[in-house]
Design a protein around this motif. Structure first.
Motif, PDB file in Angstrom:
ATOM      1  N   ASN A   1      17.771  -2.930   9.913  1.00  0.00           N
ATOM      2  CA  ASN A   1      17.452  -4.220  10.531  1.00  0.00           C
ATOM      3  C   ASN A   1      16.310  -4.123  11.546  1.00  0.00           C
ATOM      4  O   ASN A   1      16.199  -4.965  12.451  1.00  0.00           O
ATOM      5  N   ASP A   2      15.473  -3.101  11.423  1.00  0.00           N
ATOM      6  CA  ASP A   2      14.410  -2.924  12.419  1.00  0.00           C
ATOM      7  C   ASP A   2      13.033  -2.732  11.780  1.00  0.00           C
ATOM      8  O   ASP A   2      12.104  -2.267  12.434  1.00  0.00           O
ATOM      9  N   LEU A   3      12.901  -3.083  10.488  1.00  0.00           N
ATOM     10  CA  LEU A   3      11.603  -2.913   9.824  1.00  0.00           C
ATOM     11  C   LEU A   3      10.721  -4.125  10.090  1.00  0.00           C
ATOM     12  O   LEU A   3      11.129  -5.272   9.882  1.00  0.00           O
ATOM     13  N   ARG A   4       9.503  -3.857  10.533  1.00  0.00           N
ATOM     14  CA  ARG A   4       8.526  -4.917  10.797  1.00  0.00           C
ATOM     15  C   ARG A   4       7.242  -4.566  10.043  1.00  0.00           C
ATOM     16  O   ARG A   4       6.722  -3.452  10.153  1.00  0.00           O
ATOM     17  N   VAL A   5       6.734  -5.507   9.269  1.00  0.00           N
ATOM     18  CA  VAL A   5       5.572  -5.268   8.403  1.00  0.00           C
ATOM     19  C   VAL A   5       4.573  -6.402   8.569  1.00  0.00           C
ATOM     20  O   VAL A   5       4.958  -7.575   8.652  1.00  0.00           O
TER      21      VAL A   5
ATOM     22  N   VAL B   1      11.733   1.485  -0.202  1.00  0.00           N
ATOM     23  CA  VAL B   1      11.259   0.306   0.524  1.00  0.00           C
ATOM     24  C   VAL B   1      10.591  -0.665  -0.444  1.00  0.00           C
ATOM     25  O   VAL B   1      10.806  -1.886  -0.378  1.00  0.00           O
ATOM     26  N   ARG B   2       9.801  -0.131  -1.371  1.00  0.00           N
ATOM     27  CA  ARG B   2       9.151  -1.000  -2.362  1.00  0.00           C
ATOM     28  C   ARG B   2      10.200  -1.699  -3.231  1.00  0.00           C
ATOM     29  O   ARG B   2      10.088  -2.898  -3.525  1.00  0.00           O
TER      30      ARG B   2
ATOM     31  N   MET C   1       0.845  -1.188   0.000  1.00  0.00           N
ATOM     32  CA  MET C   1       0.000   0.000   0.000  1.00  0.00           C
ATOM     33  C   MET C   1       0.884   1.244   0.000  1.00  0.00           C
ATOM     34  O   MET C   1       1.557   1.555   0.980  1.00  0.00           O
ATOM     35  N   VAL C   2       0.867   1.956  -1.128  1.00  0.00           N
ATOM     36  CA  VAL C   2       1.797   3.074  -1.301  1.00  0.00           C
ATOM     37  C   VAL C   2       1.391   4.319  -0.510  1.00  0.00           C
ATOM     38  O   VAL C   2       2.170   5.264  -0.405  1.00  0.00           O
ATOM     39  N   ASP C   3       0.173   4.296   0.053  1.00  0.00           N
ATOM     40  CA  ASP C   3      -0.255   5.431   0.875  1.00  0.00           C
ATOM     41  C   ASP C   3      -0.065   5.154   2.364  1.00  0.00           C
ATOM     42  O   ASP C   3      -0.528   5.916   3.215  1.00  0.00           O
ATOM     43  N   GLN C   4       0.594   4.039   2.690  1.00  0.00           N
ATOM     44  CA  GLN C   4       0.857   3.685   4.076  1.00  0.00           C
ATOM     45  C   GLN C   4       2.353   3.483   4.281  1.00  0.00           C
ATOM     46  O   GLN C   4       3.058   3.045   3.375  1.00  0.00           O
ATOM     47  N   ASP C   5       2.816   3.785   5.495  1.00  0.00           N
ATOM     48  CA  ASP C   5       4.194   3.463   5.836  1.00  0.00           C
ATOM     49  C   ASP C   5       4.333   1.957   6.006  1.00  0.00           C
ATOM     50  O   ASP C   5       3.396   1.286   6.448  1.00  0.00           O
ATOM     51  N   PRO C   6       5.457   1.369   5.630  1.00  0.00           N
ATOM     52  CA  PRO C   6       6.682   2.012   5.146  1.00  0.00           C
ATOM     53  C   PRO C   6       6.736   2.188   3.622  1.00  0.00           C
ATOM     54  O   PRO C   6       7.717   2.668   3.093  1.00  0.00           O
ATOM     55  N   PHE C   7       5.637   1.818   2.928  1.00  0.00           N
ATOM     56  CA  PHE C   7       5.695   1.717   1.472  1.00  0.00           C
ATOM     57  C   PHE C   7       5.441   3.038   0.752  1.00  0.00           C
ATOM     58  O   PHE C   7       5.427   3.078  -0.475  1.00  0.00           O
ATOM     59  N   LYS C   8       5.243   4.115   1.531  1.00  0.00           N
ATOM     60  CA  LYS C   8       5.224   5.430   0.894  1.00  0.00           C
ATOM     61  C   LYS C   8       6.573   5.727   0.243  1.00  0.00           C
ATOM     62  O   LYS C   8       6.652   6.466  -0.734  1.00  0.00           O
TER      63      LYS C   8
ATOM     64  N   THR D   1      -4.177  -3.174   5.360  1.00  0.00           N
ATOM     65  CA  THR D   1      -2.901  -3.607   5.925  1.00  0.00           C
ATOM     66  C   THR D   1      -1.782  -3.172   4.975  1.00  0.00           C
ATOM     67  O   THR D   1      -1.974  -3.188   3.757  1.00  0.00           O
ATOM     68  N   PRO D   2      -0.607  -2.782   5.484  1.00  0.00           N
ATOM     69  CA  PRO D   2       0.456  -2.283   4.592  1.00  0.00           C
ATOM     70  C   PRO D   2       0.809  -3.215   3.444  1.00  0.00           C
ATOM     71  O   PRO D   2       1.133  -2.757   2.348  1.00  0.00           O
ATOM     72  N   MET D   3       0.720  -4.538   3.666  1.00  0.00           N
ATOM     73  CA  MET D   3       1.044  -5.491   2.604  1.00  0.00           C
ATOM     74  C   MET D   3      -0.025  -6.581   2.586  1.00  0.00           C
ATOM     75  O   MET D   3      -0.437  -7.078   3.635  1.00  0.00           O
ATOM     76  N   CYS D   4      -0.475  -6.926   1.385  1.00  0.00           N
ATOM     77  CA  CYS D   4      -1.532  -7.920   1.232  1.00  0.00           C
ATOM     78  C   CYS D   4      -1.196  -8.852   0.072  1.00  0.00           C
ATOM     79  O   CYS D   4      -0.361  -8.541  -0.778  1.00  0.00           O
TER      80      CYS D   4
END
Length: 522
Positions: free
Chosen positions: A362-366, A301-302, A290-297, A414-417
């Motif tokens: 090393n701290d990204l959680r999705v 990251v994408r 989802m490009v309108d949600q963090d972290p994928f804005k 959800t940020p990723m689906c």
């Protein structure tokens, strides 16, 4: 102004260029029986079809599809003006001919005569006009609205006589026959507002249904192809769990099942009472960010997520080898697919570096919202979560039952689906998955330059230029889009050897859910 006849045979040849690999990809394993027409089919019997992607929001409205069961039912009840054959070539279904003026902004469509609706009234140009105007009315929330609304208004469609429709477009548009063949472009009877007792022109008539569970159809005795269909009827049965579908086939509770997981294909091949139906296609089990949600804005990251996955391993494991790797673009079988773009490879180190640039060390959680709603969906989600660890990313899976996946409150929230797409033309998928405001633009991704290239492609009648314009549009998606398309799955179905005349299709499962040529041996 002198009209220029659009030669659909030329279009067929252009589509078949893409079908060289595609046509040879119509792989058939097992015994599917003699092709329809090679011998006298047995008449009678009810085909029991086990399907997934059915739920409480299932609908008989052909313009609003909530999953494959809704679509399969609509395929048997309704028709379109144009359609795609098993190899992906376009052909006229209820249209007879297309003409356009020199500029390409006024089209005339001549429709087939002698076709009748299930209530025995004649199919006319007024029905086509009503269907297109229904789609073009935003309050109806038709899936095809985003395909047609950039091209025309409801008032731009009119019937010239009983068999001729005229469409005045907002601008020249070269791909009208293709877009009218997309899966969401069904034709309904003039004045239809209630779809609880649907009336179509297709090979089967509606009988009864239990929402999200079962739909029963019966033979259309007035079908335009004399002697068809051979079956007395079809029973569509919702079995959302893929293993349960397979068990139902083995236990002779159904005759065919769609969307077979690759890890079950060997079981089918080992059973002499069953046959595996397989075809290469552009079908995907993909994921979106989802490009309108963090972290994928953040596009970095994408890009990192696209680099951290091992596509070969995903195809080998999640699809059990029944597929081929993807390059974050849909429509690999379309002649305008951007095959010249470099294949993105597995590079967790580069992914980690991009994430660090974006502020994640090393701290990204999705959270990844997923299910077992399509072949390889849950398996690929699980494997991606494992692969992400090499790039310092933790992915938490949020798993829900298949019947509630697409209608669930977390879908697109959800940020990723996860998702899945059947085979489409580039034109069709751009209208559904990438158009501004389209519900099935799942990542909510938009890009002004992309829109400009697509507009140029749609308004040129020069195939070489159109290919160049579509290439530029796809390059933008490849560099910063919201879909993670790691592979193209083979379409796998399993059928009883009693089922004859079913032909694999590159478009979708069970021969694009076409059953007019199917028969059942005793």
């Amino acid at each position: 102004m002198e009209d220029n006849r659009l030669n659909l045979q030329m279009q067929r040849r252009s589509f078949l260029k893409a079908g060289v690999a595609l046509g040879s990809g119509l792989l058939i394993a097992g015994t599917l029986g003699t092709p329809a027409g090679a011998s006298e089919p047995v008449r009678g019997g009810v085909l029991r079809v086990g399907l997934g992607s059915a739920g409480a929001k299932s609908s008989l409205n052909p313009f609003i599809s909530t999953g494959d069961m809704d679509f399969a039912v609509a395929q048997s009840i309704y028709d379109r003006l144009t359609d795609f054959d098993p190899s992906g070539a376009i052909y006229n279904r209820l249209a007879e001919a297309f003409d356009h003026n020199a500029e390409g902004n006024v089209w005339k469509i001549r429709i087939r005569s002698g076709v009748v609706w299930h209530d025995e009234t004649p199919f006319t140009a007024k029905d086509v006009v009503y269907s297109l105007q229904y789609i073009l009315t935003p309050e109806n929330k038709a899936d095809a609205y985003t395909n047609l609304s950039p091209l025309m208004k409801a008032s731009d469609v009119r019937a010239l006589d009983e068999t001729t429709v005229e469409i005045s477009l907002a601008r020249p548009y070269s791909l009208l026959p293709q877009v009218l063949g997309s899966k969401v472009m069904f034709l309904v009877k003039d004045g239809t507002k209630d779809f609880s007792n649907p009336i179509g022109t297709g090979p089967f008539r509606f009988s009864e249904w239990s929402q999200g569970q079962r739909v029963t159809l019966k033979r259309n005795e007035s079908y335009r192809d004399a002697g068809k269909p051979y079956l007395d009827g079809i029973e569509f049965i919702a079995i959302n769990d893929p293993t349960a579908r397979m068990n139902a086939l083995v236990a002779d509770q159904v005759d065919v099942v769609a969307q077979l997981d690759g890890n079950l294909a060997r079981i089918v091949e080992a059973n002499p009472a069953l046959a595996l139906m397989r075809s290469q296609s552009a079908a995907t089990t993909d994921h979106f960010m989802m490009v309108d949600q963090d972290p994928f804005k953040d596009v970095r990251v994408r890009q990192a997520f696209r680099l951290m996955i091992d596509r070969e391993q995903l195809v080998s494991n999640a699809l059990a080898g029944y597929g081929r790797i993807g390059n974050d673009l849909h429509c690999i079988t379309d002649p305008d697919y951007a095959s010249a773009l470099p294949q993105r490879t597995h590079d967790p180190d580069k992914a980690r570096a991009l994430l660090k640039q974006a502020g994640y060390d090393n701290d990204l959680r999705v959270e990844l919202y997923t299910s077992d709603a399509a072949p390889g969906m849950l398996a690929s989600s699980t494997l991606i979560a494992q692969q992400a660890k090499k790039a310092g990313v933790t992915i938490d899976l949020s798993v829900v039952p298949p019947e509630s996946y697409y209608s669930g409150p977390k879908f697109k929230k959800t940020p990723m689906c996860s998702s899945d797409w059947g085979q489409h033309t580039i034109e069709s998928v751009f209208g559904q998955a990438y158009a501004r405001g389209a519900y099935w633009n799942e990542p909510d991704w938009t890009n002004d330059a992309f829109d400009e290239w697509v507009s140029k492609a749609r308004t040129t009648f020069d195939p070489a230029l159109r290919k160049d314009y579509f290439f530029e549009a796809q390059k933008i998606i490849w560099e910063g889009g919201g879909y993670l398309i790691w592979g193209f799955r083979d379409i796998l179905d399993a059928i009883s050897t009693r089922v004859k005349g079913m032909v694999p299709s590159s478009q979708r499962n069970l021969g694009y859910y076409r059953f007019e040529d199917v028969s059942l041996e005793a």
